[in-house]
Each structure stands twice: as C-alpha cells, then as structure tokens.
Design a protein around this motif. Sequence first.
Motif, short mmCIF file in Angstrom:
data_model
loop_
_atom_site.label_atom_id
_atom_site.label_comp_id
_atom_site.label_asym_id
_atom_site.label_seq_id
_atom_site.Cartn_x
_atom_site.Cartn_y
_atom_site.Cartn_z
N TYR A 125 55.73 43.61 74.62
CA TYR A 125 56.89 43.61 73.73
C TYR A 125 57.05 45.00 73.12
CZ TYR A 125 56.21 38.55 74.15
OH TYR A 125 56.04 37.27 74.63
N GLN A 126 58.12 45.22 72.46
CA GLN A 126 58.39 46.52 71.83
C GLN A 126 58.42 46.38 70.31
OE1 GLN A 126 62.01 47.88 73.73
NE2 GLN A 126 60.87 48.73 75.47
N GLY A 127 57.35 45.80 69.79
CA GLY A 127 57.23 45.70 68.35
C GLY A 127 57.89 44.49 67.73
N LYS A 128 58.65 43.74 68.52
CA LYS A 128 59.31 42.55 68.00
C LYS A 128 59.10 41.37 68.94
CE LYS A 128 62.89 44.77 65.21
NZ LYS A 128 64.33 44.84 64.88
N LEU A 129 58.64 40.26 68.35
CA LEU A 129 58.39 39.05 69.13
C LEU A 129 59.65 38.21 69.27
CD1 LEU A 129 56.22 37.27 70.49
CD2 LEU A 129 55.87 36.18 68.26
N ASP A 130 60.65 38.48 68.42
CA ASP A 130 61.82 37.60 68.32
C ASP A 130 61.33 36.22 67.92
OD1 ASP A 130 64.47 36.93 68.32
OD2 ASP A 130 64.67 36.80 70.50
N ALA A 131 60.51 36.21 66.88
CA ALA A 131 59.72 35.05 66.51
C ALA A 131 60.52 33.80 66.18
CB ALA A 131 58.83 35.41 65.30
N LYS A 132 61.73 33.96 65.67
CA LYS A 132 62.53 32.81 65.29
C LYS A 132 63.34 32.24 66.46
CE LYS A 132 62.97 34.28 60.46
NZ LYS A 132 63.91 34.65 59.36
N ALA A 133 63.31 32.93 67.58
CA ALA A 133 64.06 32.47 68.75
C ALA A 133 63.34 31.31 69.43
CB ALA A 133 64.25 33.60 69.75
N SER A 134 64.08 30.45 70.08
CA SER A 134 63.48 29.35 70.81
C SER A 134 62.68 29.89 71.99
CB SER A 134 64.57 28.39 71.31
OG SER A 134 65.27 27.81 70.23
N LEU A 135 61.50 29.35 72.21
CA LEU A 135 60.65 29.78 73.30
C LEU A 135 61.17 29.22 74.62
CD1 LEU A 135 58.03 31.21 74.23
CD2 LEU A 135 56.84 29.04 73.84
N ARG A 137 60.95 28.62 78.87
CA ARG A 137 59.87 28.16 79.75
C ARG A 137 59.21 29.30 80.53
NH1 ARG A 137 59.19 23.04 81.72
NH2 ARG A 137 59.37 23.73 83.89
N GLY A 138 59.95 30.31 80.90
CA GLY A 138 59.36 31.42 81.61
C GLY A 138 58.32 32.13 80.75
N GLU A 139 58.67 32.37 79.49
CA GLU A 139 57.74 33.01 78.57
C GLU A 139 56.59 32.07 78.23
OE1 GLU A 139 58.03 35.98 74.69
OE2 GLU A 139 59.73 34.68 75.21
N MET A 140 56.87 30.78 78.14
CA MET A 140 55.81 29.80 77.91
C MET A 140 54.79 29.87 79.04
SD MET A 140 54.38 27.24 76.29
CE MET A 140 55.42 26.19 75.28
N ALA A 141 55.26 29.96 80.29
CA ALA A 141 54.35 30.05 81.43
C ALA A 141 53.46 31.28 81.31
CB ALA A 141 55.14 30.09 82.73
N ILE A 142 54.04 32.40 80.87
CA ILE A 142 53.26 33.62 80.69
C ILE A 142 52.18 33.42 79.64
CG2 ILE A 142 53.36 36.01 79.89
CD1 ILE A 142 56.12 36.23 81.17
N TRP A 143 52.55 32.88 78.50
CA TRP A 143 51.57 32.67 77.42
C TRP A 143 50.42 31.77 77.87
CZ3 TRP A 143 54.36 31.86 72.05
CH2 TRP A 143 55.11 33.01 71.75
N LEU A 144 50.77 30.65 78.48
CA LEU A 144 49.73 29.69 78.85
C LEU A 144 48.81 30.22 79.94
CD1 LEU A 144 51.72 26.31 78.81
CD2 LEU A 144 50.20 27.24 77.04
N THR A 145 49.36 30.90 80.93
CA THR A 145 48.51 31.41 82.01
C THR A 145 47.68 32.60 81.56
OG1 THR A 145 50.39 32.70 82.91
CG2 THR A 145 49.95 30.52 83.87
N GLN A 146 48.18 33.36 80.60
CA GLN A 146 47.35 34.42 80.01
C GLN A 146 46.19 33.80 79.24
OE1 GLN A 146 50.57 38.09 79.43
NE2 GLN A 146 50.14 36.75 77.71
N GLY A 147 46.45 32.65 78.63
CA GLY A 147 45.36 31.92 77.97
C GLY A 147 44.32 31.46 78.97
N LEU A 148 44.77 30.95 80.11
CA LEU A 148 43.84 30.51 81.16
C LEU A 148 43.02 31.68 81.68
CD1 LEU A 148 46.10 28.09 83.25
CD2 LEU A 148 44.25 27.46 81.69
N ALA A 149 43.65 32.84 81.81
CA ALA A 149 42.94 34.02 82.29
C ALA A 149 41.84 34.45 81.32
CB ALA A 149 43.93 35.17 82.50
N THR A 150 42.01 34.11 80.05
CA THR A 150 40.98 34.40 79.05
C THR A 150 39.82 33.42 79.17
OG1 THR A 150 42.65 35.27 77.52
CG2 THR A 150 40.54 34.64 76.58
N VAL A 151 40.13 32.17 79.53
CA VAL A 151 39.11 31.14 79.69
C VAL A 151 38.25 31.40 80.91
CG1 VAL A 151 38.73 28.68 80.14
CG2 VAL A 151 40.47 29.39 78.49
#
Length: 425
Positions: A125-135, A137-151
């Motif tokens: 990201y470039q300093g902003k998450l756009d935190a109040k925006a609805s998540l 599914r494409g970004e959700m897939a990125i978050w979850l699979t990055q979590g798996l890569a940590t496990v």
Amino acid sequence: MKKMFISGVTALALLTGGVVGVGGVGSSVEAAQTTLKFKDVPSTHWAAGAINSAVEQGYFKGYTDGTFKPSSPVTKAEMASILGRLSDQPNASSPGINNFTDVPEWAKGGVSAAIQKGFINPTSYQGKLDAKASLKRGEMAIWLTQGLATVDLDYKQALSDVKNTVIPAKEYFTGNLATSQKNAVAVAMGTGLMSVYNDKMFGADRTTTRAEVAVLITRYNTVAKTKPSNYKGLNELRQVGLTGTNINIIAPKYKKTPKDRVSLSIDYSKVTDEFSKVRNKNIITDTNYADLKIKNWIIVNTFAKGAERSIYYPAFVDEGFTLLRGAYFSFAEVELNVKSATMNALQAGSLLNSPTINPMTSPNSDAFAAFAGPSINDVTKNRGVFAVNDPVYWSVGLLHFDKKLISAVSLVTKEGPTYSVIATD
C-alpha cells in the motif's frame, strides 16, 4: 495447532451497530446453532451454522433489533481487527510497520496485530489502507493466503508456484483477473478456502459480507492446520503453474515412451517426459498452415468422484458426463500463428496427427461455455476460416487407456526437446 479464536469480547463491537444478548454460550458449534437465533438468519440460510458458531466464539455479535445482517459488507478495518485476534496465528518473521494514516483509532491495534501476524503487508500500500472501505474478495484472498504463508512456508512456496497456472474461474478465462491477485486467488481456491459463485465468477471485485467472513474464519482455521500437499486441487494448480500440465497427478500411468516405441526419426536422447521443456515452444507440425505452441495441457478424468475429481472438472466437463472405454479428456490451450488468410478449422486439425491434442475442435460443454473459455468458434468466421492471425483457444481431445487405442503423445519442438509419453500397465 489449537483452535483459533479471538480473546475477549472487545472485537465484537467492531462488527456491530449494537449488542444483543444471546443467552448462554456453549463450547461447540452445535450449541451455538441451538441457542443463537437471528430474525434474518433462518436455519435454511447457507451460512447459518457458521454464523452461529462465529457469534458463539466471539467473532461477531448481532444487532439490537435481533438481526445479524448477513449480507452487510465488512470493512478492511473490521476484518483486520478480527484477523489480528487469531490467537494461534504465529507472528511473521519480518512483519512490516503500521504506517497507515487512515486507520480509525479503535482499529489501530487490530491492524497492527494483523500486520504482525502476516495477514497484511504494508509495503503493498502507499500509506493508506482505505480502512473504512468494504473489503473485496480479491484483497481478502491476498490477506488470508499471506496468513497461510506465515503459518507454513510451503504455502509461501505455493503462492510462487501458481504464478503461471490456469485458474478455474471465469475472470481468468476472460482475462479480467488482476495479476496482483492471481496467485492468492489460486491458492485460496486450491485449498477450498474460497470458491467461485454460481455464475462461475470468483468475484474479486465483490465486497465480502458478514456471512462470508463467518464461513471464511472457520475454513481458515482448518486450512492453517493442513499441509498444502494434502490438497489435491492445490497440487494440480501448482503443477500446472510450474510445468504447464496436471497429467502427472491425474494420469500418472503415462510415463516416458520407451525407445522402441518412438519414431526412428526422433533423437531419443532429446526425448523427455517433462512437459515444461516443450511448453510455449514451437511444435513441429505435419502441415505448414500455421505455427503452433501449447501453453497449457489439462487432463480430466470423468470417472473420478468427490475429492478425487480434478479441480478443473467443473470448468470443462458437464456434471454427470462420462467418457466411454475409460478415456480421459485432454484440453490443450493452443496458440497459433496463422500463415494463410484462408486457413480454416479443418486445416488446423491437420497440424498434429494426434487424437489427444486436436486444434480443430474445442470443448462444447455447457460448463466450458459458462466459464467463458476461449473456443475456436471465437476466432473463426464463416466456413471455419480463422478471423485472426494469432488465435489462442482451448482444444479438446482424448487420452486413451484402452490398449487397442493407446498411442504415444509426442510433441517435437523446433528448439530440440521432444515430449513423448505413453500409458503403462
């Protein structure tokens, strides 16, 4: 790995407009299903069990009016806060720093925790998450699979392996799946963590709902405790990504053709059973109507059931269809360089004398049409004449196991290597 949960009840307020009492809290999903009731989540709701379980475990609360609002979207800040409280998720070896400037005060701790646990990479990201925006599914897939890569580091390797794979989702076939999301979508689908909708779209740009999050948290917990190699679909996606074909998984009886069954005109020292060595190479053809390359080669066994099915079955084969005499389907993604303005589909079929890879025909199943797979009909006009000079489309053939019909599948490249395999006993 122990059961994942978020500690305390502080996370509940993140996803509610108010708090509703739900009675006693049990220790099982069954208890949740019998004690938690929401006016807008009937027992027939597709996510009823997951919703009740998520509420029982403290991921969500309902609203003061007795509803859950399962179709309401979840914001990035809310999802990050939930992920940050997964107590058994290990910390990343080199987590980023929470440098987001748009995260509300109540979510800063949760977002920092999600970063610490590997779900979110601030450098993307470039300093902003756009935190109040609805998540989405494409970004959700990125978050979850990055979590798996940590496990498990093998999940991290899987994210790399699928870079050039074929993904059984409509966006992939139509070219509308963002490159930045492709690897994550592939791993999410290969593990069963996420899937396509009834319209065959993965829906990368669709918002993630409260009901979906309830289901995803449960699935993530399961996948995180499972080795990547235990997922047949993910194994296929990795193999196609690395080699261009899934034949070694679906049809392992096909091995390198013995020397005495290879044409004397072929230098056997250059014969290989590694499809990657001929993938995207110029294939020597029987006629000179066009140059030909094979980008991907997918094998589907129509006799396989349930978990034994290829992950590609739904994208190419209609439910219940079975080939005769034990044959498997062979789907090859071909790329032609047409040399004549009048070249037609019949002439394309003469390029290779093979029942397995036949550029003259494409899959005619309803499934393939629903996934919008590129067909020869998309690149030809009247009388089957090609309308473009460099068409890319999927062809269909048969991979035989009947001894009376078996022949070697041989592809000789202009660059040198020859791929040749045949069914063994």
